[in-house]
Motif scaffolding. Structure first.
Motif, PDB file in Angstrom:
ATOM      1  N   GLU A 149     -10.706   7.573 -12.339  1.00 47.27           N
ATOM      2  CA  GLU A 149      -9.953   7.803 -11.405  1.00 47.27           C
ATOM      3  C   GLU A 149      -9.616   6.581 -10.207  1.00 47.27           C
ATOM      4  O   GLU A 149     -10.544   6.298  -9.849  1.00 47.27           O
ATOM      5  CB  GLU A 149     -10.004   9.028 -10.323  1.00 47.27           C
ATOM      6  N   ILE A 150      -8.788   5.875 -10.221  1.00 44.86           N
ATOM      7  CA  ILE A 150      -8.462   4.894  -9.413  1.00 44.86           C
ATOM      8  C   ILE A 150      -6.936   5.061  -8.486  1.00 44.86           C
ATOM      9  O   ILE A 150      -5.937   5.232  -9.341  1.00 44.86           O
ATOM     10  CB  ILE A 150      -8.031   3.600 -10.071  1.00 44.86           C
ATOM     11  N   ALA A 151      -6.916   4.692  -7.359  1.00 48.50           N
ATOM     12  CA  ALA A 151      -5.870   4.997  -6.357  1.00 48.50           C
ATOM     13  C   ALA A 151      -5.058   6.368  -6.563  1.00 48.50           C
ATOM     14  O   ALA A 151      -3.795   6.628  -6.514  1.00 48.50           O
ATOM     15  CB  ALA A 151      -4.943   3.771  -6.481  1.00 48.50           C
ATOM     16  N   GLY A 152      -5.770   7.389  -6.922  1.00 47.08           N
ATOM     17  CA  GLY A 152      -5.636   8.761  -7.031  1.00 47.08           C
ATOM     18  C   GLY A 152      -4.942   9.018  -8.425  1.00 47.08           C
ATOM     19  O   GLY A 152      -4.416  10.003  -8.792  1.00 47.08           O
ATOM     20  N   VAL A 153      -4.847   8.113  -9.278  1.00 50.73           N
ATOM     21  CA  VAL A 153      -4.650   8.182 -10.578  1.00 50.73           C
ATOM     22  C   VAL A 153      -5.653   8.517 -11.495  1.00 50.73           C
ATOM     23  O   VAL A 153      -6.660   7.554 -11.639  1.00 50.73           O
ATOM     24  CB  VAL A 153      -3.713   6.843 -11.007  1.00 50.73           C
TER      25      VAL A 153
ATOM     26  N   ILE B 228       0.703  -1.153  -0.061  1.00 51.58           N
ATOM     27  CA  ILE B 228      -0.036   0.106  -0.127  1.00 51.58           C
ATOM     28  C   ILE B 228       0.855   1.216   0.007  1.00 51.58           C
ATOM     29  O   ILE B 228       1.858   1.161   0.941  1.00 51.58           O
ATOM     30  CB  ILE B 228      -0.927   0.204   1.121  1.00 51.58           C
ATOM     31  N   TRP B 229       0.714   2.307  -1.026  1.00 52.24           N
ATOM     32  CA  TRP B 229       1.620   3.304  -1.203  1.00 52.24           C
ATOM     33  C   TRP B 229       1.049   4.468  -0.983  1.00 52.24           C
ATOM     34  O   TRP B 229       1.723   5.557  -0.935  1.00 52.24           O
ATOM     35  CB  TRP B 229       2.148   2.931  -2.312  1.00 52.24           C
ATOM     36  N   ASN B 230      -0.146   4.735  -0.933  1.00 49.94           N
ATOM     37  CA  ASN B 230      -0.696   5.959  -0.491  1.00 49.94           C
ATOM     38  C   ASN B 230      -2.010   6.032   0.085  1.00 49.94           C
ATOM     39  O   ASN B 230      -2.473   5.021   0.619  1.00 49.94           O
ATOM     40  CB  ASN B 230      -0.978   6.858  -2.088  1.00 49.94           C
ATOM     41  N   GLU B 231      -2.696   6.999   0.319  1.00 48.93           N
ATOM     42  CA  GLU B 231      -3.944   7.008   1.262  1.00 48.93           C
ATOM     43  C   GLU B 231      -5.199   6.167   0.679  1.00 48.93           C
ATOM     44  O   GLU B 231      -6.321   6.038   1.303  1.00 48.93           O
ATOM     45  CB  GLU B 231      -4.146   8.700   1.527  1.00 48.93           C
ATOM     46  N   SER B 232      -5.099   5.749  -0.738  1.00 48.78           N
ATOM     47  CA  SER B 232      -6.163   5.012  -1.163  1.00 48.78           C
ATOM     48  C   SER B 232      -6.278   3.722  -0.460  1.00 48.78           C
ATOM     49  O   SER B 232      -7.364   3.098  -0.793  1.00 48.78           O
ATOM     50  CB  SER B 232      -6.040   4.840  -2.810  1.00 48.78           C
ATOM     51  N   LYS B 233      -5.156   3.253  -0.067  1.00 48.25           N
ATOM     52  CA  LYS B 233      -5.254   1.928   0.744  1.00 48.25           C
ATOM     53  C   LYS B 233      -5.243   0.902  -0.399  1.00 48.25           C
ATOM     54  O   LYS B 233      -5.548  -0.440  -0.088  1.00 48.25           O
ATOM     55  CB  LYS B 233      -6.341   1.857   1.663  1.00 48.25           C
TER      56      LYS B 233
ATOM     57  N   ALA C  80      -3.999  -2.016  -2.764  1.00 47.09           N
ATOM     58  CA  ALA C  80      -3.083  -3.076  -2.503  1.00 47.09           C
ATOM     59  C   ALA C  80      -2.759  -3.823  -3.792  1.00 47.09           C
ATOM     60  O   ALA C  80      -3.415  -4.541  -4.147  1.00 47.09           O
ATOM     61  CB  ALA C  80      -3.135  -4.205  -1.453  1.00 47.09           C
ATOM     62  N   LEU C  81      -1.355  -3.313  -4.225  1.00 47.72           N
ATOM     63  CA  LEU C  81      -1.106  -3.839  -5.572  1.00 47.72           C
ATOM     64  C   LEU C  81       0.638  -4.240  -5.505  1.00 47.72           C
ATOM     65  O   LEU C  81       1.068  -3.862  -4.603  1.00 47.72           O
ATOM     66  CB  LEU C  81      -0.996  -2.936  -6.811  1.00 47.72           C
ATOM     67  N   ALA C  82       1.141  -4.849  -6.416  1.00 46.39           N
ATOM     68  CA  ALA C  82       2.470  -5.379  -6.432  1.00 46.39           C
ATOM     69  C   ALA C  82       3.287  -3.994  -6.173  1.00 46.39           C
ATOM     70  O   ALA C  82       4.635  -4.156  -5.541  1.00 46.39           O
ATOM     71  CB  ALA C  82       2.988  -6.150  -7.450  1.00 46.39           C
ATOM     72  N   ARG C  83       3.228  -3.238  -7.104  1.00 45.90           N
ATOM     73  CA  ARG C  83       3.980  -1.989  -6.974  1.00 45.90           C
ATOM     74  C   ARG C  83       2.887  -0.795  -7.276  1.00 45.90           C
ATOM     75  O   ARG C  83       1.899  -1.084  -7.837  1.00 45.90           O
ATOM     76  CB  ARG C  83       4.837  -2.025  -8.159  1.00 45.90           C
ATOM     77  N   PRO C  84       3.440   0.417  -6.928  1.00 42.58           N
ATOM     78  CA  PRO C  84       2.582   1.599  -7.110  1.00 42.58           C
ATOM     79  C   PRO C  84       2.069   1.571  -8.488  1.00 42.58           C
ATOM     80  O   PRO C  84       2.868   1.662  -9.362  1.00 42.58           O
ATOM     81  CB  PRO C  84       3.102   2.804  -6.639  1.00 42.58           C
ATOM     82  N   LEU C  85       0.635   2.109  -8.632  1.00 42.89           N
ATOM     83  CA  LEU C  85       0.310   2.404  -9.997  1.00 42.89           C
ATOM     84  C   LEU C  85       0.703   4.105 -10.200  1.00 42.89           C
ATOM     85  O   LEU C  85       0.371   4.817  -9.324  1.00 42.89           O
ATOM     86  CB  LEU C  85      -1.381   2.293  -9.911  1.00 42.89           C
ATOM     87  N   ARG C  86       1.132   4.065 -11.524  1.00 47.84           N
ATOM     88  CA  ARG C  86       1.512   5.432 -11.895  1.00 47.84           C
ATOM     89  C   ARG C  86       0.969   6.314 -12.983  1.00 47.84           C
ATOM     90  O   ARG C  86       0.753   7.385 -12.938  1.00 47.84           O
ATOM     91  CB  ARG C  86       3.202   5.237 -12.202  1.00 47.84           C
TER      92      ARG C  86
END
Length: 699
Positions: free
Chosen positions: A174-178, A147-152, A154-160
């Motif tokens: 919009e997904i996980a802030g992207v 988990i890399w940001n406030e979206s919570k 969970a993926l293998a690496r951050p979605l960019r």
């Protein structure tokens, strides 16, 4: 019809995580198309370390309108006494997004029901795809997540980034802030902050290629193979084939460039596998050999960087490989300053399993089991000494510098072999240390030296009996100590070596030995026997033997494995012959008559009344002597032929003699006779368990 592009951009994802996700995305999309009745003409789904993409061509733009008929609750349930709709009817309307005036009464054979009949307007495909993407991304099947940001999320690496296009139009979400768009990114060396615009799905692959990304995995792999095959190597040098490494590097790069490099020749002093392990396993480079098979100091790596700077990249890779080999050389030289046996006492510091003691304890047990196997095999003193020496040293390399630093853990056994040779141990001992881990998997070879085979069985028996003995029986999904593989190895080696000893006795001896180290469960011996029964059955299935042939030998499964295989092959050879089928039918009758009996009286010849039962018994006595001879010579085809010939006397007996007669003493004596016949047959196999086709008109 429109084209659809979905690209999910990530930070670099480990190679092992890519293919399962690609398959998941593809299957999910196919299921979506099927469930929504949408069509498309072509589909591509693939990955690079930084992206997954799906390209679908000529996708139907909207669902067809659908005539829908829905039957609801019964009329008597749908309306109350005043004619008002009940909660059941209102729930039916809400579920189907309808109003009361849309209802009508449907009369069926089962009565009257409220119903709806309406046209369901087809949804626009972009709306369907949007909902699908929201559902897809959080459920991508990564085995390890973060988990890399406030979206919570969970993926293998951050979605960019998200590049999602319906023809030239962006499907906005919009997904996980992207936020999705029409922007992707090229190769890392071009700059992480350098956006690349995708004008339409049709130009996606070509646009990426212009930016040093070969997005299709199959095409990328093809280019790697082409470059490896076409790389100019001097003096007849050859790249050592490594299919698995090709698969790995394909998932490590986006724009491959094969580059030749070298390490210092002084490191060729090291054993080959230490070098190739450093180069291939740790650095993901290809090793190179001379035309006569000797390892060269050259290696090939697949660069993901700017091809114009391959020389700089080469020097960097050479520096890293040299540093790793320098470490390996130091470990090797330090370790070989003393004999391998000097490491054995240090095994007391390594835990095998908390309840089964240290590796030193395990080594002691392996030595004793090895000695017992030598006794079972009637080996001479010299061979026994070689096997025991192998057993003593087989785990010693685990505490060497080379393995202790955790960089070369996959070389356990091989390191032991090299150190044994360096210390002057006999070749068979050194090779046996390496081979005692075999087979390491389903496609691995079996030990070739006798010492290696004996110690391999001893080591695996200790593990299987120990782990199961303390109650940690493997399940279908959990086998943390690889006990199933170890037991498979035991039965494979015994079969391959044609060791004719009783596996029951080896199991019993090993468990008795383990009692000196730990407390075993009350059912330990039966549990281990049952487990090995399954492994023997597995082995027979690998030999393509019929399931009922295997069943017919179940009672003999652990007696003598090579002997069991011979019996099974003999049965398989005879099973289709008509006279053998008649024998099976007759023997099934013998078995069925006495199956319910628990106690049998001693057989008395003076109670025989009819000639057929007298002949049946006298021929049985002759058969017994003949089968004794066949069993001594392991002539199972001959033994089965004897049973077939005896079958005529069984048939004659049943034609003439009423077994279940009224006289209790006579009936019990005939049961005893059938029991003796069954026991004789069981010395070969329980052929009553064979499935045969019989004449339907036969009584």
């Amino acid at each position: 019809m429109s084209d659809f592009l979905l690209e999910l951009g990530f930070e670099e994802i480990p190679p092992s995580q890519l293919q399962p996700v690609v398959e998941y995305i593809q299957n999910s999309f196919l299921n979506l198309m099927k469930s929504t009745a949408l069509s498309y003409s072509a589909l591509k789904v693939s990955s690079t370390p930084r992206r997954f993409f799906l390209l679908a061509s000529s996708v139907q733009e909207k669902q067809e309108d659908l005539q829908v008929k829905k039957i609801g609750p019964a009329k008597r349930v749908a309306f109350d006494e005043k004619g008002n709709l009940t909660p059941a009817a209102l729930g039916f309307l809400k579920k189907n997004h309808s109003k009361a005036e849309d209802l009508y009464i449907e009369t069926t054979d089962k009565g009257e029901f409220i119903a709806l009949n309406y046209v369901q307007t087809g949804k626009a495909t972009p709306d369907i795809l949007k909902d699908w993407i929201y559902e897809l991304i959080p459920h991508l099947p990564f085995t390890k997540t973060m988990i890399w940001n406030e979206s919570k999320m969970a993926l293998a690496r951050p979605l960019r980034w998200l590049c999602i296009l319906w023809n030239e139009e962006i499907i906005t979400l919009e997904i996980a802030g992207v936020i999705s768009g029409n922007i992707t990114f090229g190769n890392r060396y071009l700059g992480l902050n350098r956006p690349v615009k995708i004008d339409s799905p049709a130009v996606y692959l070509s646009t990426l290629q212009e930016n040093a990304v070969l997005a299709e995995r199959a095409y990328r792999k093809e280019k790697i193979i082409e470059q490896l095959d076409g790389l100019p190597l001097e003096n007849g040098l050859q790249i050592i084939p490594d299919k698995q490494l090709i698969e790995t590097v394909t998932d490590l790069v986006e724009y491959p460039t094969a580059v030749s490099a070298s390490f210092q020749e002084k490191y060729l002093f090291l054993p080959d596998k230490i070098i190739t392990s450093t180069i291939s396993q740790n650095q993901k480079c290809f090793s190179v050999q001379t035309k006569d098979g000797k390892l060269s100091n050259k290696f090939i790596f697949i660069s993901n960087g700017n091809p114009d700077f391959s020389e700089v990249i080469r020097k960097g890779n050479e520096k890293v490989v040299d540093a790793r080999l320098a470490d390996a050389l130091w470990y090797f030289q330090e370790d070989t300053k003393q004999p391998l046996e000097a490491f054995v006492p240090q095994l007391k510091e390594v835990i095998f399993q908390s309840r089964l003691g240290t590796m030193a304890d395990k080594t002691q047990r392996i030595e004793k089991i090895t000695e017992y196997i030598c006794l079972l095999l009637h080996l001479d003193t010299q061979q026994k000494e070689l096997a025991l020496r192998t057993a003593l040293l087989c785990k010693a390399d685990l505490v060497t510098n080379m393995l202790g630093e955790k960089e070369f853990t996959k070389l356990q056994g091989y390191i032991g072999k090299q150190y044994a040779l360096a210390g002057g141990e006999p070749y068979e001992v050194a090779e046996g240390i390496y081979e005692h881990y075999m087979p390491r998997g389903p496609n691995d070879s079996l030990p070739q030296t006798l010492s290696g085979a004996i110690v391999a069985v001893a080591d695996k028996m200790d593990s299987v009996c120990g782990i199961i003995g303390i109650g940690l029986i493997p399940t279908g999904s959990a086998d943390p100590f690889a006990i199933r593989r170890a037991a498979n190895g035991v039965v494979q080696i015994i079969a391959d070596r044609e060791w004719h000893f009783n596996l029951f006795s080896l199991i019993h001896y090993t468990l008795e030995l383990l009692k000196n180290y730990t407390q075993l469960t009350a059912t330990a011996e039966q549990d281990v026997q049952d487990f090995f029964h399954q492994r023997v059955e597995w082995l027979l299935k690998q030999l393509k033997l019929d399931y009922d042939v295997i069943d017919s030998l179940e009672h003999l499964a652990l007696n003598d494995i090579p002997d069991l295989i011979q019996r099974a092959k003999a049965l398989q050879a005879y099973r289709a012959e008509e006279d053998f089928i008649r024998l099976v039918i007759g023997f099934k009758r013998v078995s069925n008559i006495i199956n319910g009996e628990k106690e049998f009286v001693p057989l008395k010849e003076d109670l025989f009344q009819q000639e057929e039962e007298k002949i049946l018994y006298s021929e049985l006595l002759k058969l017994r002597d003949k089968i004794d001879l066949c069993l001594r010579e392991s002539d199972y085809k001959g033994a089965i032929r004897l049973l077939i010939d005896y079958g005529v006397f069984i048939d004659n007996f049943f034609d003439a003699v009423l077994v279940n007669c009224d006289a209790p003493e006579l009936r019990a004596n005939r049961y005893a006779l059938l029991k003796e016949i069954k026991n004789e047959f069981l010395r070969i196999a329980d052929i009553s368990r064979l499935v045969v086709e019989t004449n339907k008109n036969e009584n």
